[in-house]
Scaffold this motif. Sequence first.
Motif, mmCIF file in Angstrom:
data_model
loop_
_atom_site.group_PDB
_atom_site.id
_atom_site.type_symbol
_atom_site.label_atom_id
_atom_site.label_comp_id
_atom_site.label_asym_id
_atom_site.label_seq_id
_atom_site.Cartn_x
_atom_site.Cartn_y
_atom_site.Cartn_z
ATOM 1 N N ALA A 1 -48.821 30.994 -16.802
ATOM 2 C CA ALA A 1 -49.598 29.768 -16.575
ATOM 3 C C ALA A 1 -50.969 30.115 -15.996
ATOM 4 C CB ALA A 1 -48.837 28.839 -15.632
ATOM 5 N N MET A 2 -50.989 31.136 -15.148
ATOM 6 C CA MET A 2 -52.270 31.543 -14.555
ATOM 7 C C MET A 2 -53.136 32.284 -15.575
ATOM 8 S SD MET A 2 -52.957 33.996 -11.302
ATOM 9 C CE MET A 2 -52.200 35.429 -12.003
ATOM 10 N N GLN A 3 -52.526 33.276 -16.272
ATOM 11 C CA GLN A 3 -53.315 34.096 -17.215
ATOM 12 C C GLN A 3 -53.903 33.258 -18.356
ATOM 13 O OE1 GLN A 3 -54.072 36.903 -16.238
ATOM 14 N NE2 GLN A 3 -52.443 37.378 -14.765
ATOM 15 N N LEU A 4 -53.223 32.185 -18.708
ATOM 16 C CA LEU A 4 -53.689 31.352 -19.819
ATOM 17 C C LEU A 4 -55.068 30.763 -19.569
ATOM 18 C CD1 LEU A 4 -50.916 29.019 -21.258
ATOM 19 C CD2 LEU A 4 -52.512 30.445 -22.529
ATOM 20 N N ILE A 5 -55.358 30.483 -18.298
ATOM 21 C CA ILE A 5 -56.702 29.954 -18.032
ATOM 22 C C ILE A 5 -57.613 31.021 -17.447
ATOM 23 C CG2 ILE A 5 -56.298 27.463 -17.942
ATOM 24 C CD1 ILE A 5 -55.886 27.747 -14.948
ATOM 25 N N ARG A 6 -57.029 32.168 -17.018
ATOM 26 C CA ARG A 6 -57.850 33.247 -16.474
ATOM 27 C C ARG A 6 -58.452 34.087 -17.599
ATOM 28 N NH1 ARG A 6 -58.111 38.060 -13.485
ATOM 29 N NH2 ARG A 6 -56.485 38.979 -14.765
ATOM 30 N N GLN A 7 -57.615 34.400 -18.618
ATOM 31 C CA GLN A 7 -58.119 35.202 -19.744
ATOM 32 C C GLN A 7 -57.418 34.796 -21.043
ATOM 33 O OE1 GLN A 7 -57.238 39.343 -19.396
ATOM 34 N NE2 GLN A 7 -55.308 39.026 -18.316
ATOM 35 N N PRO A 8 -57.711 33.570 -21.494
ATOM 36 C CA PRO A 8 -57.000 33.044 -22.675
ATOM 37 C C PRO A 8 -57.215 33.869 -23.936
ATOM 38 C CG PRO A 8 -58.840 31.605 -22.047
ATOM 39 C CD PRO A 8 -58.670 32.595 -20.937
ATOM 40 N N ALA A 9 -58.355 34.543 -24.046
ATOM 41 C CA ALA A 9 -58.627 35.295 -25.277
ATOM 42 C C ALA A 9 -57.745 36.539 -25.390
ATOM 43 C CB ALA A 9 -60.102 35.673 -25.339
ATOM 44 N N ALA A 10 -57.049 36.894 -24.306
ATOM 45 C CA ALA A 10 -56.201 38.092 -24.350
ATOM 46 C C ALA A 10 -54.896 37.845 -25.113
ATOM 47 C CB ALA A 10 -55.883 38.553 -22.919
ATOM 48 N N PHE A 11 -54.570 36.577 -25.376
ATOM 49 C CA PHE A 11 -53.282 36.273 -26.019
ATOM 50 C C PHE A 11 -53.409 36.166 -27.532
ATOM 51 C CE2 PHE A 11 -52.701 34.557 -21.716
ATOM 52 C CZ PHE A 11 -51.473 35.125 -21.385
ATOM 53 N N ASP A 12 -52.280 36.460 -28.190
ATOM 54 C CA ASP A 12 -52.187 36.230 -29.639
ATOM 55 C C ASP A 12 -51.019 35.269 -29.880
ATOM 56 O OD1 ASP A 12 -52.356 36.424 -32.381
ATOM 57 O OD2 ASP A 12 -51.425 38.388 -32.508
ATOM 58 N N VAL A 13 -49.804 35.786 -30.032
ATOM 59 C CA VAL A 13 -48.640 34.904 -30.187
ATOM 60 C C VAL A 13 -47.895 34.817 -28.860
ATOM 61 C CG1 VAL A 13 -46.411 34.606 -31.334
ATOM 62 C CG2 VAL A 13 -48.387 35.454 -32.632
ATOM 63 N N LEU A 14 -47.612 33.596 -28.417
ATOM 64 C CA LEU A 14 -46.798 33.395 -27.213
ATOM 65 C C LEU A 14 -45.447 32.857 -27.628
ATOM 66 C CD1 LEU A 14 -49.912 32.073 -25.880
ATOM 67 C CD2 LEU A 14 -48.487 32.939 -24.045
ATOM 68 N N LEU A 15 -44.410 33.603 -27.350
ATOM 69 C CA LEU A 15 -43.042 33.200 -27.699
ATOM 70 C C LEU A 15 -42.385 32.637 -26.444
ATOM 71 C CD1 LEU A 15 -40.417 33.249 -29.402
ATOM 72 C CD2 LEU A 15 -40.162 35.652 -28.745
ATOM 73 N N THR A 16 -41.980 31.372 -26.509
ATOM 74 C CA THR A 16 -41.493 30.729 -25.284
ATOM 75 C C THR A 16 -40.183 29.973 -25.474
ATOM 76 O OG1 THR A 16 -42.396 28.496 -25.553
ATOM 77 C CG2 THR A 16 -43.931 30.174 -24.772
ATOM 78 N N PRO A 17 -39.373 29.909 -24.421
ATOM 79 C CA PRO A 17 -38.244 28.979 -24.416
ATOM 80 C C PRO A 17 -38.756 27.539 -24.481
ATOM 81 C CG PRO A 17 -38.107 30.552 -22.580
ATOM 82 C CD PRO A 17 -39.467 30.685 -23.175
ATOM 83 N N ASN A 18 -37.857 26.631 -24.768
ATOM 84 C CA ASN A 18 -38.215 25.235 -25.039
ATOM 85 C C ASN A 18 -39.080 24.600 -23.930
ATOM 86 O OD1 ASN A 18 -38.231 22.688 -26.198
ATOM 87 N ND2 ASN A 18 -36.044 22.611 -26.560
ATOM 88 N N LEU A 19 -38.580 24.553 -22.719
ATOM 89 C CA LEU A 19 -39.311 23.862 -21.648
ATOM 90 C C LEU A 19 -40.639 24.547 -21.314
ATOM 91 C CD1 LEU A 19 -39.365 21.586 -19.504
ATOM 92 C CD2 LEU A 19 -38.378 23.237 -17.906
ATOM 93 N N PHE A 20 -40.618 25.887 -21.239
ATOM 94 C CA PHE A 20 -41.864 26.576 -20.871
ATOM 95 C C PHE A 20 -42.946 26.339 -21.931
ATOM 96 C CE2 PHE A 20 -39.174 30.037 -18.533
ATOM 97 C CZ PHE A 20 -38.803 29.096 -17.577
ATOM 98 N N GLY A 21 -42.530 26.291 -23.203
ATOM 99 C CA GLY A 21 -43.496 26.045 -24.275
ATOM 100 C C GLY A 21 -44.072 24.640 -24.194
ATOM 101 N N ASP A 22 -43.240 23.698 -23.783
ATOM 102 C CA ASP A 22 -43.718 22.323 -23.609
ATOM 103 C C ASP A 22 -44.825 22.288 -22.561
ATOM 104 O OD1 ASP A 22 -43.689 19.441 -23.791
ATOM 105 O OD2 ASP A 22 -42.629 19.440 -21.873
ATOM 106 N N VAL A 23 -44.568 22.917 -21.424
ATOM 107 C CA VAL A 23 -45.517 22.875 -20.304
ATOM 108 C C VAL A 23 -46.780 23.675 -20.632
ATOM 109 C CG1 VAL A 23 -45.849 23.499 -17.883
ATOM 110 C CG2 VAL A 23 -43.628 22.584 -18.642
ATOM 111 N N LEU A 24 -46.599 24.895 -21.121
ATOM 112 C CA LEU A 24 -47.763 25.769 -21.338
ATOM 113 C C LEU A 24 -48.648 25.264 -22.476
ATOM 114 C CD1 LEU A 24 -46.077 29.281 -20.937
ATOM 115 C CD2 LEU A 24 -47.495 28.067 -19.246
ATOM 116 N N SER A 25 -48.070 24.590 -23.468
ATOM 117 C CA SER A 25 -48.928 24.128 -24.566
ATOM 118 C C SER A 25 -49.813 22.960 -24.119
ATOM 119 C CB SER A 25 -48.122 23.800 -25.828
ATOM 120 O OG SER A 25 -47.153 22.814 -25.594
ATOM 121 N N ASP A 26 -49.319 22.126 -23.226
ATOM 122 C CA ASP A 26 -50.219 21.104 -22.661
ATOM 123 C C ASP A 26 -51.330 21.775 -21.860
ATOM 124 O OD1 ASP A 26 -48.535 18.981 -23.590
ATOM 125 O OD2 ASP A 26 -49.103 17.775 -21.840
ATOM 126 N N GLU A 27 -50.989 22.790 -21.096
ATOM 127 C CA GLU A 27 -52.017 23.504 -20.326
ATOM 128 C C GLU A 27 -53.069 24.094 -21.276
ATOM 129 O OE1 GLU A 27 -50.735 26.996 -18.186
ATOM 130 O OE2 GLU A 27 -52.674 27.212 -17.187
#
Length: 373
Positions: free
Chosen positions: A224-250
Amino acid sequence: MTRPRIVLLPGDGIGPEVTDSARQVLEAVTRVSDLELDLVEAAIGGHAIDTMGEPLPAAVLALCETSDAMLLGAVGGPQWSALPATDRPEAGLLRLRKHFELFANLRPVTVQPELATAAPLKPELLRNVDLLFVRELTGGLYFGPRREQGDGEDAFDTMVYSVAEVERVAHVAFRAARRRSRKVTSVDKANVLASMRLWRRTVERVAAQYPDVTLDHLLVDNCAMQLIRQPAAFDVLLTPNLFGDVLSDEASVLAGSLGSLPSASLGDGPRGLYEPVHGSAPDIAGSGLANPLGAISSAALLLRYSLDREVEARAIEAAVAAVLAAGYRTADLAAADEVAVSTVELTEQIIHHLAEIESPAEAPEPSLVGEAG
Ligand code: IPM
Ligand code: MG
């Protein structure tokens, strides 16, 4: 040629407005290509509760069974919030996902350069942001055993994952990564939860079949922190159901607005469910302010993944990009000094650009699901 059948499920709040935009764009595509579509509409969510007595009536499900794909607007609103969980509008959507075993939810997040200033983050952080959530959608906390007893003193939900459930969604993530930057970040909470240790072990085993893809693991709080600290560092994020719900809104904040994000929910076959990442936004429903881009881009994903129409999918995506580049924005995307256009005007602009686009004929991408690793 049989005409593919698309069931439109407008639902609640701004759902009908944005679904209508997507429908108009699909109809425009049929005018500029050889694609023919059979578009039929049905009720879901609160609208279905009000008109048919339940959030996913059997007749609607039966119609969806005859479809090649489903396009949904949004479900939910304050007028249904007092209902028990199993009768709420959201239950209709969850049942639909489960019924068709749509276990892989793809949520791409890209930043249109012209919109980098619309986000509350520093524009330089948003350069080269191009990520794809692959959210597990039919298991985990959403579907584990639960108990809720009226006003009882306790209640529980359970996070359960089987190896098979993790494997199948992990394969989707690794296959997707192969077409992108070959990097998967698996998100879990393995330092605390048993189900998440199984998740991590299983993802590691699947990764061994994709030696050309890099895998790393992130705990969800750190993610959750890295997503807004360095979003360009990510490519594919594989997540469980609830975490994907929360992180995709973020992550939607990176793209400027939740209303812009599309999603595809896929299972083992070509039939999929397509919807904006969500929000029925009852406060602005009916006012012409809704951002239709999430729904329109979901229609593009529908053409790509369920109908194997890559050229037409790209034409829609190019039209969306062109209209944003030309400065058209709904209120959620407009900066303080910019004039916002209505849902209808933005949709008309996209249709206008579609008519002008000459799509290069390119080979369609192979399907992401239902293949061996
Ligand atoms: C989403 C939504 C849904 C979810 C709700 C409406 C049930 O928030 O698609 O992200 O939690 O999955
Ligand atoms: Mg959500």
